[in-house]
Design a protein around this motif. Sequence first.
Motif, PDB file in Angstrom:
ATOM      1  N   PRO A   1       0.826  -1.208   0.000  1.00  0.00           N
ATOM      2  CA  PRO A   1       0.000   0.000   0.000  1.00  0.00           C
ATOM      3  C   PRO A   1       0.860   1.258   0.000  1.00  0.00           C
ATOM      4  O   PRO A   1       2.023   1.240   0.405  1.00  0.00           O
ATOM      5  N   GLN A   2       0.286   2.338  -0.460  1.00  0.00           N
ATOM      6  CA  GLN A   2       0.980   3.632  -0.459  1.00  0.00           C
ATOM      7  C   GLN A   2       1.218   4.072   0.978  1.00  0.00           C
ATOM      8  O   GLN A   2       0.293   4.081   1.791  1.00  0.00           O
ATOM      9  N   LEU A   3       2.458   4.416   1.302  1.00  0.00           N
ATOM     10  CA  LEU A   3       2.809   4.861   2.641  1.00  0.00           C
ATOM     11  C   LEU A   3       3.033   6.364   2.643  1.00  0.00           C
ATOM     12  O   LEU A   3       3.461   6.937   1.649  1.00  0.00           O
ATOM     13  N   THR A   4       2.749   6.992   3.773  1.00  0.00           N
ATOM     14  CA  THR A   4       3.023   8.409   3.949  1.00  0.00           C
ATOM     15  C   THR A   4       4.326   8.526   4.722  1.00  0.00           C
ATOM     16  O   THR A   4       4.386   8.216   5.912  1.00  0.00           O
TER      17      THR A   4
ATOM     18  N   TYR B   1      13.712   8.613   6.620  1.00  0.00           N
ATOM     19  CA  TYR B   1      12.252   8.722   6.546  1.00  0.00           C
ATOM     20  C   TYR B   1      11.622   7.567   7.306  1.00  0.00           C
ATOM     21  O   TYR B   1      12.164   6.469   7.342  1.00  0.00           O
ATOM     22  N   ILE B   2      10.444   7.812   7.899  1.00  0.00           N
ATOM     23  CA  ILE B   2       9.701   6.789   8.615  1.00  0.00           C
ATOM     24  C   ILE B   2       8.239   6.841   8.182  1.00  0.00           C
ATOM     25  O   ILE B   2       7.715   7.913   7.870  1.00  0.00           O
ATOM     26  N   ALA B   3       7.602   5.670   8.147  1.00  0.00           N
ATOM     27  CA  ALA B   3       6.178   5.578   7.818  1.00  0.00           C
ATOM     28  C   ALA B   3       5.568   4.461   8.647  1.00  0.00           C
ATOM     29  O   ALA B   3       6.245   3.497   9.009  1.00  0.00           O
ATOM     30  N   THR B   4       4.285   4.594   8.944  1.00  0.00           N
ATOM     31  CA  THR B   4       3.550   3.536   9.633  1.00  0.00           C
ATOM     32  C   THR B   4       2.705   2.807   8.602  1.00  0.00           C
ATOM     33  O   THR B   4       1.909   3.420   7.888  1.00  0.00           O
ATOM     34  N   ALA B   5       2.885   1.500   8.521  1.00  0.00           N
ATOM     35  CA  ALA B   5       2.127   0.671   7.582  1.00  0.00           C
ATOM     36  C   ALA B   5       0.747   0.374   8.163  1.00  0.00           C
ATOM     37  O   ALA B   5       0.527   0.521   9.372  1.00  0.00           O
ATOM     38  N   PRO B   6      -0.197  -0.041   7.316  1.00  0.00           N
ATOM     39  CA  PRO B   6      -1.550  -0.344   7.803  1.00  0.00           C
ATOM     40  C   PRO B   6      -1.588  -1.408   8.909  1.00  0.00           C
ATOM     41  O   PRO B   6      -2.467  -1.390   9.757  1.00  0.00           O
ATOM     42  N   ASP B   7      -0.603  -2.313   8.922  1.00  0.00           N
ATOM     43  CA  ASP B   7      -0.574  -3.350   9.959  1.00  0.00           C
ATOM     44  C   ASP B   7       0.075  -2.868  11.254  1.00  0.00           C
ATOM     45  O   ASP B   7       0.225  -3.619  12.210  1.00  0.00           O
ATOM     46  N   GLY B   8       0.482  -1.594  11.314  1.00  0.00           N
ATOM     47  CA  GLY B   8       1.059  -1.019  12.515  1.00  0.00           C
ATOM     48  C   GLY B   8       2.570  -1.098  12.596  1.00  0.00           C
ATOM     49  O   GLY B   8       3.169  -0.528  13.504  1.00  0.00           O
TER      50      GLY B   8
END
Length: 59
Positions: A2-5, A20-27
């Motif tokens: 999925p697209q990450l922010t 850079y850091i992003a939180t995935a939909p699964d946490g």
Amino acid sequence: MPQLTWQKSSFSEDQANCLYIATAPDGTLRLRESDTPDTILTTTRDPLAALLKTLSQEG
């Protein structure tokens, strides 16, 4: 995937290589560097917090 922010670290503002850091939909957390954006490290909050704590004590 999925697209990450992605959010740039505030410590990277004046640097050529940025973290850079992003939180995935699964946490899970995803980390990458600007010079190798296709290489992504996956972790969770507790291990990352322990690493950051250790690194802050080293300096």
